[in-house]
Design a protein around this motif. Structure first.
Motif, PDB file in Angstrom:
ATOM      1  N   VAL A  34       2.043  -6.031  -5.849  1.00 55.02           N
ATOM      2  CA  VAL A  34       1.132  -5.058  -6.471  1.00 55.02           C
ATOM      3  C   VAL A  34       1.115  -3.779  -5.647  1.00 55.02           C
ATOM      4  O   VAL A  34       0.875  -3.826  -4.440  1.00 55.02           O
ATOM      5  CB  VAL A  34      -0.306  -5.639  -6.523  1.00 55.02           C
ATOM      6  CG1 VAL A  34      -1.217  -4.719  -7.334  1.00 55.02           C
ATOM      7  CG2 VAL A  34      -0.307  -7.049  -7.103  1.00 55.02           C
ATOM      8  N   GLY A  35       1.336  -2.640  -6.290  1.00 57.06           N
ATOM      9  CA  GLY A  35       1.266  -1.354  -5.601  1.00 57.06           C
ATOM     10  C   GLY A  35      -0.112  -0.734  -5.787  1.00 57.06           C
ATOM     11  O   GLY A  35      -1.082  -1.113  -5.125  1.00 57.06           O
ATOM     12  N   GLY A  36      -0.212   0.185  -6.729  1.00 54.47           N
ATOM     13  CA  GLY A  36      -1.431   0.980  -6.944  1.00 54.47           C
ATOM     14  C   GLY A  36      -2.715   0.153  -6.970  1.00 54.47           C
ATOM     15  O   GLY A  36      -3.703   0.521  -6.311  1.00 54.47           O
ATOM     16  N   ALA A  37      -2.715  -0.942  -7.690  1.00 48.68           N
ATOM     17  CA  ALA A  37      -3.952  -1.716  -7.856  1.00 48.68           C
ATOM     18  C   ALA A  37      -4.356  -2.463  -6.593  1.00 48.68           C
ATOM     19  O   ALA A  37      -5.474  -2.989  -6.514  1.00 48.68           O
ATOM     20  CB  ALA A  37      -3.805  -2.691  -9.027  1.00 48.68           C
TER      21      ALA A  37
ATOM     22  N   GLY B 168       5.149  -4.488 -11.045  1.00 47.73           N
ATOM     23  CA  GLY B 168       5.249  -3.339 -11.950  1.00 47.73           C
ATOM     24  C   GLY B 168       3.953  -3.198 -12.723  1.00 47.73           C
ATOM     25  O   GLY B 168       3.742  -3.890 -13.706  1.00 47.73           O
ATOM     26  N   SER B 169       3.051  -2.323 -12.200  1.00 45.93           N
ATOM     27  CA  SER B 169       1.772  -2.033 -12.864  1.00 45.93           C
ATOM     28  C   SER B 169       0.937  -3.282 -13.139  1.00 45.93           C
ATOM     29  O   SER B 169       0.317  -3.398 -14.195  1.00 45.93           O
ATOM     30  CB  SER B 169       2.016  -1.231 -14.151  1.00 45.93           C
ATOM     31  OG  SER B 169       2.626   0.006 -13.852  1.00 45.93           O
ATOM     32  N   VAL B 170       0.930  -4.194 -12.177  1.00 44.13           N
ATOM     33  CA  VAL B 170       0.056  -5.375 -12.308  1.00 44.13           C
ATOM     34  C   VAL B 170      -1.383  -4.942 -12.015  1.00 44.13           C
ATOM     35  O   VAL B 170      -1.642  -4.161 -11.105  1.00 44.13           O
ATOM     36  CB  VAL B 170       0.483  -6.489 -11.316  1.00 44.13           C
ATOM     37  CG1 VAL B 170      -0.529  -7.632 -11.319  1.00 44.13           C
ATOM     38  CG2 VAL B 170       1.874  -7.000 -11.666  1.00 44.13           C
TER      39      VAL B 170
ATOM     40  N   ILE C 284       7.133   0.531 -12.381  1.00 47.23           N
ATOM     41  CA  ILE C 284       6.449   0.723 -11.100  1.00 47.23           C
ATOM     42  C   ILE C 284       5.664   2.024 -11.105  1.00 47.23           C
ATOM     43  O   ILE C 284       6.239   3.101 -11.270  1.00 47.23           O
ATOM     44  CB  ILE C 284       7.447   0.701  -9.926  1.00 47.23           C
ATOM     45  CG1 ILE C 284       8.104  -0.683  -9.855  1.00 47.23           C
ATOM     46  CG2 ILE C 284       6.755   1.016  -8.603  1.00 47.23           C
ATOM     47  CD1 ILE C 284       9.127  -0.816  -8.764  1.00 47.23           C
ATOM     48  N   GLY C 285       4.364   1.893 -10.972  1.00 46.57           N
ATOM     49  CA  GLY C 285       3.485   3.057 -10.879  1.00 46.57           C
ATOM     50  C   GLY C 285       3.408   3.863 -12.165  1.00 46.57           C
ATOM     51  O   GLY C 285       2.919   4.994 -12.160  1.00 46.57           O
ATOM     52  N   THR C 286       3.875   3.305 -13.267  1.00 47.97           N
ATOM     53  CA  THR C 286       3.907   4.069 -14.517  1.00 47.97           C
ATOM     54  C   THR C 286       2.831   3.618 -15.492  1.00 47.97           C
ATOM     55  O   THR C 286       2.622   4.254 -16.519  1.00 47.97           O
ATOM     56  CB  THR C 286       5.263   3.856 -15.229  1.00 47.97           C
ATOM     57  OG1 THR C 286       5.429   2.443 -15.449  1.00 47.97           O
ATOM     58  CG2 THR C 286       6.417   4.384 -14.410  1.00 47.97           C
TER      59      THR C 286
ATOM     60  N   TRP D  46       0.818  -1.228   0.000  1.00 47.66           N
ATOM     61  CA  TRP D  46       0.000   0.000   0.000  1.00 47.66           C
ATOM     62  C   TRP D  46       0.845   1.268   0.000  1.00 47.66           C
ATOM     63  O   TRP D  46       0.305   2.358  -0.077  1.00 47.66           O
ATOM     64  CB  TRP D  46      -0.925  -0.001   1.216  1.00 47.66           C
ATOM     65  CG  TRP D  46      -2.018  -1.027   1.138  1.00 47.66           C
ATOM     66  CD1 TRP D  46      -2.303  -1.855   0.077  1.00 47.66           C
ATOM     67  CD2 TRP D  46      -2.987  -1.332   2.142  1.00 47.66           C
ATOM     68  NE1 TRP D  46      -3.388  -2.645   0.371  1.00 47.66           N
ATOM     69  CE2 TRP D  46      -3.824  -2.340   1.646  1.00 47.66           C
ATOM     70  CE3 TRP D  46      -3.224  -0.844   3.429  1.00 47.66           C
ATOM     71  CZ2 TRP D  46      -4.884  -2.872   2.372  1.00 47.66           C
ATOM     72  CZ3 TRP D  46      -4.276  -1.376   4.160  1.00 47.66           C
ATOM     73  CH2 TRP D  46      -5.099  -2.378   3.633  1.00 47.66           C
ATOM     74  N   LYS D  47       2.143   1.126   0.169  1.00 45.33           N
ATOM     75  CA  LYS D  47       3.042   2.296   0.253  1.00 45.33           C
ATOM     76  C   LYS D  47       2.481   3.280   1.307  1.00 45.33           C
ATOM     77  O   LYS D  47       1.884   2.832   2.275  1.00 45.33           O
ATOM     78  CB  LYS D  47       3.182   2.952  -1.120  1.00 45.33           C
ATOM     79  CG  LYS D  47       3.475   1.932  -2.226  1.00 45.33           C
ATOM     80  CD  LYS D  47       3.885   2.575  -3.506  1.00 45.33           C
ATOM     81  CE  LYS D  47       3.957   1.539  -4.587  1.00 45.33           C
ATOM     82  NZ  LYS D  47       4.684   1.959  -5.748  1.00 45.33           N
ATOM     83  N   MET D  48       2.600   4.610   1.070  1.00 46.06           N
ATOM     84  CA  MET D  48       2.101   5.556   2.083  1.00 46.06           C
ATOM     85  C   MET D  48       0.666   5.962   1.723  1.00 46.06           C
ATOM     86  O   MET D  48       0.384   7.119   1.399  1.00 46.06           O
ATOM     87  CB  MET D  48       3.020   6.780   2.181  1.00 46.06           C
ATOM     88  CG  MET D  48       2.822   7.569   3.471  1.00 46.06           C
ATOM     89  SD  MET D  48       4.050   8.877   3.676  1.00 46.06           S
ATOM     90  CE  MET D  48       3.495  10.080   2.481  1.00 46.06           C
TER      91      MET D  48
ATOM     92  N   TYR E 167      10.993  -9.518  -8.804  1.00 46.66           N
ATOM     93  CA  TYR E 167      11.628  -8.747  -9.879  1.00 46.66           C
ATOM     94  C   TYR E 167      10.716  -7.578 -10.205  1.00 46.66           C
ATOM     95  O   TYR E 167       9.587  -7.758 -10.660  1.00 46.66           O
ATOM     96  CB  TYR E 167      11.842  -9.620 -11.123  1.00 46.66           C
ATOM     97  CG  TYR E 167      12.197  -8.783 -12.339  1.00 46.66           C
ATOM     98  CD1 TYR E 167      13.269  -7.885 -12.289  1.00 46.66           C
ATOM     99  CD2 TYR E 167      11.461  -8.864 -13.517  1.00 46.66           C
ATOM    100  CE1 TYR E 167      13.584  -7.083 -13.384  1.00 46.66           C
ATOM    101  CE2 TYR E 167      11.775  -8.071 -14.617  1.00 46.66           C
ATOM    102  CZ  TYR E 167      12.837  -7.181 -14.532  1.00 46.66           C
ATOM    103  OH  TYR E 167      13.131  -6.381 -15.607  1.00 46.66           O
ATOM    104  N   GLU E 168      11.226  -6.369  -9.932  1.00 48.35           N
ATOM    105  CA  GLU E 168      10.429  -5.167 -10.157  1.00 48.35           C
ATOM    106  C   GLU E 168      11.209  -4.175 -11.018  1.00 48.35           C
ATOM    107  O   GLU E 168      11.990  -3.370 -10.494  1.00 48.35           O
ATOM    108  CB  GLU E 168      10.097  -4.503  -8.820  1.00 48.35           C
ATOM    109  CG  GLU E 168       9.213  -5.334  -7.932  1.00 48.35           C
ATOM    110  CD  GLU E 168       8.284  -4.445  -7.121  1.00 48.35           C
ATOM    111  OE1 GLU E 168       7.081  -4.627  -7.228  1.00 48.35           O
ATOM    112  OE2 GLU E 168       8.777  -3.555  -6.418  1.00 48.35           O
ATOM    113  N   PRO E 169      11.026  -4.231 -12.350  1.00 48.59           N
ATOM    114  CA  PRO E 169      11.704  -3.235 -13.186  1.00 48.59           C
ATOM    115  C   PRO E 169      11.220  -1.841 -12.792  1.00 48.59           C
ATOM    116  O   PRO E 169      10.005  -1.598 -12.759  1.00 48.59           O
ATOM    117  CB  PRO E 169      11.265  -3.615 -14.608  1.00 48.59           C
ATOM    118  CG  PRO E 169      10.105  -4.533 -14.466  1.00 48.59           C
ATOM    119  CD  PRO E 169      10.155  -5.122 -13.100  1.00 48.59           C
TER     120      PRO E 169
END
Ligand code: PEP
Length: 263
Positions: free
Chosen positions: A241-244, A220-222, A180-182, A14-16, A174-176
């Motif tokens: 998974v970050g944003g999603a 990376g943007s999954v 990430i977030g792009t 979830w990051k910040m 593996y996170e190119p």
């Protein structure tokens, strides 16, 4: 290498984002959307900010939820004069099981080095938790053709002097960085190639047995729309998974990728 023997692991970083009230709501929604079968098929780890951990842990315990609690970061030392930092020992006391280490945002924004990342892995494992080690190249490195040099170099440094059992129990993502977030995702083939090189390198560092057991993720943007293709790759055992992961409905669809395959 076929991934049939390795249980898939899907992690939400979830990051910040999400204060502790929002975190509780998000976990409750996710719990409503995911079934017993989902949890039997996939390990789901959630990594809220530090300030949410106690609330989420209490909810997981009280409602006997099957989510695995994770953290995003820790300090390498047990305690002391490190204002603002949190030790691995403190996280273990909160029933945290997985800790992300070496995320590119920590490396790039906060200057974490390969050496400090290695020390954090030692601290996380000393506290009987599982590191999710992130490795990945920048766009410039990719364009310069140094992806493997960068990624495998980070891997070798992180795994230095770790025993076979310690390496086997880790998760490596593996996170190119350029993905990430792009909104840009590595093609599934591309991700598979790098992830398979990571597995091959682990076989050299440790053994073929360890390499075939360790779980490797792509990040990376999954999204729900690309997860099935990524998970179909033989060396990819999960995703970070970050944003999603912030949206319960979207993250639930990601965790249920196997149902999509059967559509
Ligand atoms: C991440 O935070 O590790 C990540 C992969 O982010 P996103 O899914 O938003 O690209």
């Amino acid at each position: 290498m076929s991934n049939e023997a390795r249980k898939p692991i899907i992690s939400g970083n979830w990051k910040m984002n999400h204060n502790h009230f929002e975190a509780i709501q998000c976990v409750q929604k996710l719990a409503y959307l995911l079934t017993k079968d989902d949890f039997a098929a996939v390990d789901v780890t959630i990594h809220p900010p530090f300030t949410d951990l106690r609330s989420v842990q209490t909810l997981i315990d009280a409602d006997e939820l099957k989510f695995i609690l994770g953290a995003q970061h820790c300090h390498e030392v047990d305690s002391g004069a490190f204002t603002g930092e949190i030790s691995a020992m403190f996280l273990a006391k909160l029933n945290v099981s997985y800790v992300i280490v070496g995320h590119s945002e920590r490396r790039e924004i906060f200057g974490e080095t390969d050496e400090s990342i290695h020390n954090k892995i030692v601290a996380i494992q000393k506290s009987k938790m599982t590191p999710i080690l992130c490795v990945g190249e920048t766009l410039a490195e990719r364009e310069a053709g140094t992806t493997y040099e960068k990624v495998l170099g980070q891997l070798r440094s992180a795994l230095e002097k770790r025993t076979a059992e310690q390496i086997k129990s880790m998760v490596i993502a593996y996170e190119p960085i350029w993905a990430i977030g792009t909104g840009k995702t590595a093609t599934a083939d591309d991700a598979q190639r790098v992830v398979s090189a990571i597995r091959e390198e682990i076989s050299k560092i440790s053994s073929a047995n360890v390499a075939s057991a360790v779980r490797l993720q792509y990040g990376g943007s999954v999204k729900a729309s690309n997860i099935a293709e990524i998970m179909a790759q033989p060396d990819i055992d999960g995703v970070l998974v970050g944003g999603a992961s912030l949206d319960a409905a979207e993250f639930a669809r990601i965790c249920q990728y196997r149902l999509k395959k059967q559509d």
